[in-house]
Design a protein around this motif. Structure first.
Motif, PDB file in Angstrom:
ATOM      1  N   LEU A  89       0.855  -1.201   0.000  1.00  0.00           N
ATOM      2  CA  LEU A  89       0.000   0.000   0.000  1.00  0.00           C
ATOM      3  C   LEU A  89       0.889   1.248   0.000  1.00  0.00           C
ATOM      4  CD1 LEU A  89      -2.208  -2.064   0.756  1.00  0.00           C
ATOM      5  CD2 LEU A  89      -3.035  -0.444   2.439  1.00  0.00           C
ATOM      6  N   ALA A  90       1.949   1.191   0.827  1.00  0.00           N
ATOM      7  CA  ALA A  90       2.841   2.359   0.940  1.00  0.00           C
ATOM      8  C   ALA A  90       3.535   2.663  -0.381  1.00  0.00           C
ATOM      9  CB  ALA A  90       3.872   2.126   2.041  1.00  0.00           C
ATOM     10  N   THR A  91       3.830   1.617  -1.175  1.00  0.00           N
ATOM     11  CA  THR A  91       4.543   1.844  -2.443  1.00  0.00           C
ATOM     12  C   THR A  91       3.592   1.803  -3.639  1.00  0.00           C
ATOM     13  OG1 THR A  91       4.982  -0.524  -2.656  1.00  0.00           O
ATOM     14  CG2 THR A  91       6.684   0.783  -1.591  1.00  0.00           C
ATOM     15  N   SER A  92       2.307   1.576  -3.367  1.00  0.00           N
ATOM     16  CA  SER A  92       1.326   1.364  -4.435  1.00  0.00           C
ATOM     17  C   SER A  92       1.831   0.286  -5.392  1.00  0.00           C
ATOM     18  CB  SER A  92       1.062   2.675  -5.184  1.00  0.00           C
ATOM     19  OG  SER A  92      -0.058   2.523  -5.998  1.00  0.00           O
ATOM     20  N   ALA A  93       2.120  -0.856  -4.806  1.00  0.00           N
ATOM     21  CA  ALA A  93       2.683  -1.972  -5.572  1.00  0.00           C
ATOM     22  C   ALA A  93       1.714  -2.420  -6.658  1.00  0.00           C
ATOM     23  CB  ALA A  93       2.970  -3.136  -4.632  1.00  0.00           C
ATOM     24  N   SER A  94       2.272  -2.951  -7.722  1.00  0.00           N
ATOM     25  CA  SER A  94       1.385  -3.551  -8.730  1.00  0.00           C
ATOM     26  C   SER A  94       1.898  -4.970  -8.997  1.00  0.00           C
ATOM     27  CB  SER A  94       1.282  -2.674  -9.974  1.00  0.00           C
ATOM     28  OG  SER A  94       2.306  -2.903 -10.870  1.00  0.00           O
ATOM     29  N   GLY A  95       1.915  -5.399 -10.223  1.00  0.00           N
ATOM     30  CA  GLY A  95       2.346  -6.768 -10.463  1.00  0.00           C
ATOM     31  C   GLY A  95       1.541  -7.336 -11.596  1.00  0.00           C
ATOM     32  N   GLU A  96       1.737  -8.640 -11.823  1.00  0.00           N
ATOM     33  CA  GLU A  96       1.227  -9.210 -13.077  1.00  0.00           C
ATOM     34  C   GLU A  96      -0.293  -9.079 -13.306  1.00  0.00           C
ATOM     35  OE1 GLU A  96       3.974 -10.745 -11.630  1.00  0.00           O
ATOM     36  OE2 GLU A  96       3.347 -12.610 -10.673  1.00  0.00           O
ATOM     37  N   ARG A  97      -1.100  -9.204 -12.260  1.00  0.00           N
ATOM     38  CA  ARG A  97      -2.543  -9.225 -12.517  1.00  0.00           C
ATOM     39  C   ARG A  97      -3.150  -7.824 -12.716  1.00  0.00           C
ATOM     40  NH1 ARG A  97      -6.008 -12.757  -9.164  1.00  0.00           N
ATOM     41  NH2 ARG A  97      -6.012 -14.548 -10.511  1.00  0.00           N
ATOM     42  N   CYS A  98      -2.332  -6.843 -12.547  1.00  0.00           N
ATOM     43  CA  CYS A  98      -2.753  -5.463 -12.785  1.00  0.00           C
ATOM     44  C   CYS A  98      -3.289  -5.315 -14.219  1.00  0.00           C
ATOM     45  CB  CYS A  98      -1.523  -4.598 -12.595  1.00  0.00           C
ATOM     46  SG  CYS A  98      -1.876  -2.932 -12.219  1.00  0.00           S
ATOM     47  N   PHE A  99      -2.781  -6.158 -15.121  1.00  0.00           N
ATOM     48  CA  PHE A  99      -3.221  -6.104 -16.522  1.00  0.00           C
ATOM     49  C   PHE A  99      -4.741  -6.238 -16.614  1.00  0.00           C
ATOM     50  CE2 PHE A  99      -4.128  -8.293 -20.579  1.00  0.00           C
ATOM     51  CZ  PHE A  99      -3.714  -7.281 -21.435  1.00  0.00           C
TER      52      PHE A  99
END
Ligand SMILES: Cc1cc2nc3c(=O)[nH]c(=O)nc-3n(C[C@H](O)[C@H](O)[C@H](O)COP(=O)(O)OP(=O)(O)OC[C@H]3O[C@@H](n4cnc5c(N)ncnc54)[C@H](O)[C@@H]3O)c2cc1C
Length: 444
Positions: free
Chosen positions: A108-118
């Protein structure tokens, strides 16, 4: 020498007391940030600085369902633990950052994303509620469905429409200031995440000629334009031939082909493979195939981890990019990377390209020696100057940290910096939280 005290509070009360002590605080999650080198933090502090480096590892952890579609976590819960917890359940996390040992609260602090963000879009859209320790050590609760009630800020030129993140935090609801602001406004303690229906996925891949030779990248762009119209595809990632040379072993190693892979609903795989072949006439049937999810997952974790190990073993700072571009500017991105790659190859410097291809978001990583490190910085600076002329988000998921700050200050207008300073002072008037972050460095 700066005075750094490492603290491992066991209770919320102990953590609150640290805040009340009014020393500067940096929160450490799992420490996988690529832009905040925790091991070298001292280098960035002044001689007389006093800092608490606070780990949340010993705080009590909780993971449970509030209802079938809402997950609640508190403390140092990792993405992996949450995925395991949801293994037998009907609903799932909307996104899976590649580094599964990272903590969700840090995400949350870094606003992480990753593969399913697509398929699912940014994390921000899935956070219902958060608990934060504020500058007075008070535990506050914020809700996504309540409007932000802080000072009115003029952040009108903020790019938020189609990128995973924005140059400055997007501020609409009362939780927004805390998502992606890297612990500069408070300490995240708990959150509730909306889940998505679980889908059984199957992965398949396509092999393409190296992106940096001839005009091969044009086929990559055709694949991209195709995949961005596919509703049944959940992830679309790329590992270039150089990344595949870097892995310990794989059937794709040393084939001199870039690997683009997709995860889709299992019932649609056949149709999708056929459609892809039809859409890209230069592809042949033998370039497309199926891959086991476990093989895929270990490949996509091994490459960025090996890069991180290379950097830390050689006591270097990361030399990598995190740029997402508008779909219309993907050619600009490839051409910039090709230019940078040519210069590096001439100096026998190793580099590789991988990442969230379907999101027009690739990480270019350089593996220099200590002596080549400054020269790489110049090359990267030149790259950022060029790419920032097109519609892009230069810090799409890893954040600004310390390493990307010089770029943030270059590209965020003075007026917006002033507004961000007002935001900082509203939540953290005594500048306690993350003193090495960009919000503490604004001089206006
Ligand atoms: C191999 C590898 C793969 C990666 N893949 C991805 C990916 O797919 N997607 C992605 O987004 N990132 C990725 N990253 C980057 C990194 O994992 C993320 O930035 C992650 O969110 C950091 O989590 P962490 O627990 O390690 O946080 P840390 O590195 O410990 O901290 C990161 C920042 O968050 C702040 N922070 C941490 N916890 C809190 C808290 N509770 N309250 C307030 N502030 C806090 C810290 O002060 C720091 O500024 C990858 C990194 C590696 C090494």
């Amino acid at each position: 020498m700066a005075n750094i005290t490492t603290a491992f509070p066991y209770t919320l009360l102990e953590l609150q007391e640290l805040v009340v002590a009014q020393k500067k605080i940096i929160i450490k999650g799992a420490g996988t940030s690529t832009v905040l080198p925790f091991a070298q933090i001292e280098k960035y502090l002044n001689k007389n600085d006093q800092l608490f480096l606070v780990s949340i590892d010993n705080l009590s952890k909780e993971i449970c369902l509030v209802d079938e579609q809402t997950l609640k976590i508190s403390g140092a819960i990792t993405w992996l633990e949450a995925r395991q917890f949801l293994f037998e359940k009907k609903y799932d996390l909307p996104l899976w950052p590649t580094e599964t040992s990272a903590y969700i609260l840090s995400g949350l602090a870094t606003s992480a994303s990753g593969e399913r963000c697509f398929k699912y879009g940014p994390l921000r859209n899935y956070i219902n509620k958060i608990k934060v320790i504020n500058e007075n050590g008070k535990l506050c609760e914020y809700h996504a469905n309540k409007k932000y009630a802080g000072p009115k800020l003029d952040l009108s030129s903020n790019k938020i429409s189609y990128f995973k993140n924005s140059l400055i935090p997007q501020i609409e609801s009362e939780i927004d200031p805390f998502i992606g602001s890297e612990g500069q406004l408070g300490i995240l303690i708990e959150c509730q995440i909306k889940l998505v229906p679980k889908i059984k996925t199957l992965p398949f891949f396509v092999l393409l000629k190296p992106w940096d030779e001839n005009d091969n990248y044009k086929t990559h762009i055709k694949v991209l334009n195709w995949v961005r119209n596919q509703k049944d595809i959940i992830t679309c990632e790329m590992m270039d031939y150089l990344s595949l040379e870097f892995v310990s072993s794989s059937r794709f190693k040393n084939k001199k082909k870039d690997l683009i892979f997709f995860e889709c609903e299992d019932s649609s795989i056949q149709t999708l493979c056929e459609e892809l072949l039809e859409n890209c006439s230069e592809l042949e049937a033998q370039d497309i195939g199926q891959i086991e999810l476990s093989e895929l997952n270990s490949l996509r974790l091994e490459i960025p981890r090996k890069v991180a190990d290379f950097i830390s073993n050689n006591k270097l700072l990361k030399k990598g990019t995190d740029v997402q571009v508008n779909q219309n500017n993907v050619e600009d991105l490839f051409l910039s990377y090709i230019r940078m790659g040519k210069m590096l190859k001439q100096s026998n410097l190793r580099f590789l390209l991988f990442g969230h291809f379907g999101d027009c978001h690739l990480h270019f990583n350089i593996l220099p020696t200590k002596e080549q490190s400054d020269w790489c910085d110049k090359i990267l600076e030149n790259f950022y100057d060029q790419i920032m002329k097109v519609d892009c988000m230069p810090f799409a998921e890893h954040g600004i940290g310390i390493l990307k700050q010089k770029y943030w200050f270059k590209y965020v207008s003075k007026n917006e910096q002033k507004e961000i300073k007002r935001l900082k002072e509203w939540y953290d008037s005594k500048y306690i939280f993350n003193p090495l972050g960009y919000m503490s460095k604004i001089e206006i």
